[in-house]
Design an enzyme around this catalytic site. Structure first.
Site: not given
Ligand code: G16
Length: 543
Positions: A23, A113-114, A126, A277, A281-282, A364-365
């Site tokens: 990212r 992602s978000h 990815k 998001d 996925d969220r 938790e995320s």
């Molecule tokens: C990504 C991963 C998740 C993880 C998150 C943690 O989320 O896919 O499994 O929980 O990162 O984020 P951080 O490292 O900022 O706490 P996503 O939804 O951004 O792909």
């Protein structure tokens, strides 16, 4: 005419993939050769000759242009077929479903992602493997090593492919197959749920609001909620994917999904609210005046999943990431299921799911998912909640309170300090690590430390060891603080502080989590002096 071109390139420093792929700022990804360098490293690391690959993204700025580059590079590397979502769109769980359904060798997912999208925001890429899940560290390490020594990349010289039209075309020898982005995912999830019961729930006047946050889930949510399940038009809001997510921040939490929260806590609140998001996925779950934390949501889903046909025979087990609250552990213990605590990042669940050791996973995320794909799946979580609501015919608040009565409540909050100086944040974590052995027995702001360690994980399936995954400090009174640096930010360092305390007594379940955990937050400050040394008055985000 098409021909493979070898373009000289310099090795690029700093293309280390984080928790979920690479990212960076969009402008960085758009620098000539930058995306190409990372893609070349990936294509070389996984080897795609003769392979079928999946390609799609969350529709953010540069999604369309990046898709054309990736297609031409896949063709130059001898891939046989790339299956692309129409408009180069695919939610992350839909990409995972397609990889599995088409027995593809893997797929590129274009998403940050978000994180916000746009020319001045973020982009990401990815690679997911044949099981549909994010590449494991052995593969991302190999990709990273290659980015540092590449001297050229291969790309096919050819006109752009029309990705707006369904059907097949050719890019040199490679077939490009454009598919409906929703269909395969819908066929994957539909059999898991009792659609008739959910249809009856909506027919009874049950009201819902789903906020797609101008991101990729709009078309998915409309097709399944307003289409298959008969929810009234207007149930899905902000349902058109836009390259900058309508100028918003597509992160489904009470801070960034504030308009939905306001509606759910207002006088005319619907029965059920949810959001997803950027890449779908969220998820966020909220009842009438009742926000459900992701950790609680995982526990409620684990306890109630057998109400849905896809899980009627019970769950093999449940896994959660380390900073996620311990609420799910209690369900697993009470129901005699397997339980695993993994490092942050969905990729760590893959082996457990593939080996049949767990059925449900969560973080938790705001990520929850099951063994139907190898990614977290926002709309899947919403559908499982709907199935439970349809079966129990209780409100979200009633279900949550009954859950706490049965299992106890884990008060939980996360405090984020964003865009800190990276050297400062790493220094703070290193100092704290060095001090860990001396902490037990000491008190901070009146709270005594019982145990402190740095989390390391040995994968029970392949035996691999992952170290330095965050600091855990256990305080007296069944309280825990976790500190870890985010792996998804694109600016400086983000320090996350996760605070939780178990409260078994139902008479004490009605407190506000920030109040219930204020003494624990004070203890962490007394231990780290974070506010004083960073000059910050408090966290940037509390969720
Ligand atoms: C990504 C991963 C998740 C993880 C998150 C943690 O989320 O896919 O499994 O929980 O990162 O984020 P951080 O490292 O900022 O706490 P996503 O939804 O951004 O792909």
């Amino acid at each position: 005419m098409t021909a493979v071109r070898r373009v000289p390139t310099q090795p690029i420093e700093g293309q280390k993939p984080g928790t979920s792929g690479l990212r960076k700022k969009t402008r960085v990804f758009m620098t000539p050769g930058y995306l190409e360098n990372y893609a070349e490293a990936t294509l070389q690391a996984v080897g795609v000759k003769g392979a079928t690959l999946i390609l799609g993204g969350d529709g953010r700025f540069f999604n369309d242009k990046a898709a054309q580059i990736l297609l031409k590079m896949a063709a130059a590397h001898g891939a046989a077929r790339v299956v692309v979502g129409r408009g180069a769109l695919l939610s992350t769980p839909a990409a995972s479903a397609l990889i599995r359904a088409r027995r593809a060798q893997g797929g590129f997912i274009m998403s940050a992602s978000h994180n916000p999208g746009g020319l001045d925001a973020d982009f990401g890429l990815k690679f997911n493997m044949a099981n549909g899940g994010p590449a494991p560290e052995s593969v991302t390490d190999a990709i990273f090593a290659l980015t540092k020594k590449l001297s050229e990349y291969l790309i096919l010289e050819a006109p752009d492919v029309d990705l707006a039209r369904l059907g097949e075309s050719r890019l040199g020898e490679m077939v490009v197959e454009v598919v409906d982005p929703v269909e395969c995912w819908r066929e994957t999830v539909a059999p898991l749920f009792d659609f008739e019961a959910i249809r009856a729930l909506f027919a009874s006047g049950f009201q819902m609001r789903f906020d797609a946050m101008h991101a990729v889930t709009g078309p998915y949510a409309k097709a399944i909620l307003e289409g298959d399940l008969g929810a009234p038009a207007g149930t899905v809001i902000n349902g058109e994917p836009s390259p900058d997510f309508g100028g918003g921040h597509p992160d489904p939490n009470p801070v960034w999904a504030k308009p939905l929260m306001d509606e759910m806590y207002g006088p005319a609140a619907p029965d059920f609210g949810a959001a997803s998001d950027g890449d779908g996925d969220r998820n966020m779950i909220v009842g009438r005046s009742c926000y459900v934390s992701p950790s609680d949501s995982l526990a409620v889903l684990a306890a109630n999943a057998p109400l849905a046909p896809g899980y009627a025979e019970g769950l093999a087990g449940v896994a959660r990431s380390m900073p996620t609250s311990r609420a799910a552990d209690r369900v697993a213990a009470a129901r005699g299921m397997n339980f695993f605590e993994t490092p942050t990042g969905w990729k760590f669940f893959g082996n457990l799911l593939d080996a049949g050791k767990v059925t449900l996973c969560g973080e938790e995320s705001a990520g929850t998912g099951s063994d139907h794909v190898r990614e977290k799946d926002g709309l899947w979580a919403v559908l499982l909640w709907l199935n439970i609501l349809a079966a129990r015919r209780q409100s979200v608040a009633e279900i949550l309170q009954a859950h706490w009565r049965e299992f106890g409540r884990d008060y939980y909050t996360r405090h984020d300090y964003e865009a800190l100086d990276s050297a400062f944040a790493e220094g703070l974590m290193n100092d704290l690590c060095a001090a860990l052995p001396s902490l037990p027995g000491k008190s901070f702001a009146g709270l005594a430390v019982e145990k402190a360690d740095e989390f390391a994980y040995r994968d029970p399936v392949d035996g691999s060891l992952t170290e330095r995954q965050g600091i855990r400090i256990y305080f007296a009174g069944d309280a825990r603080a976790v500190l870890r640096l985010s792996g998804t930010g694109t600016e400086g360092a983000t320090l996350r502080i996760y605070l939780e305390r178990f409260e078994p007594d139902p008479a004490r379940h009605a407190q506000d989590p920030q109040e219930a955990l204020a003494d624990l937050a004070a203890a962490v400050e007394a231990l780290t002096h974070l506010r004083a040394s960073s000059g910050r008055e408090g966290p940037d985000v509390r969720t």
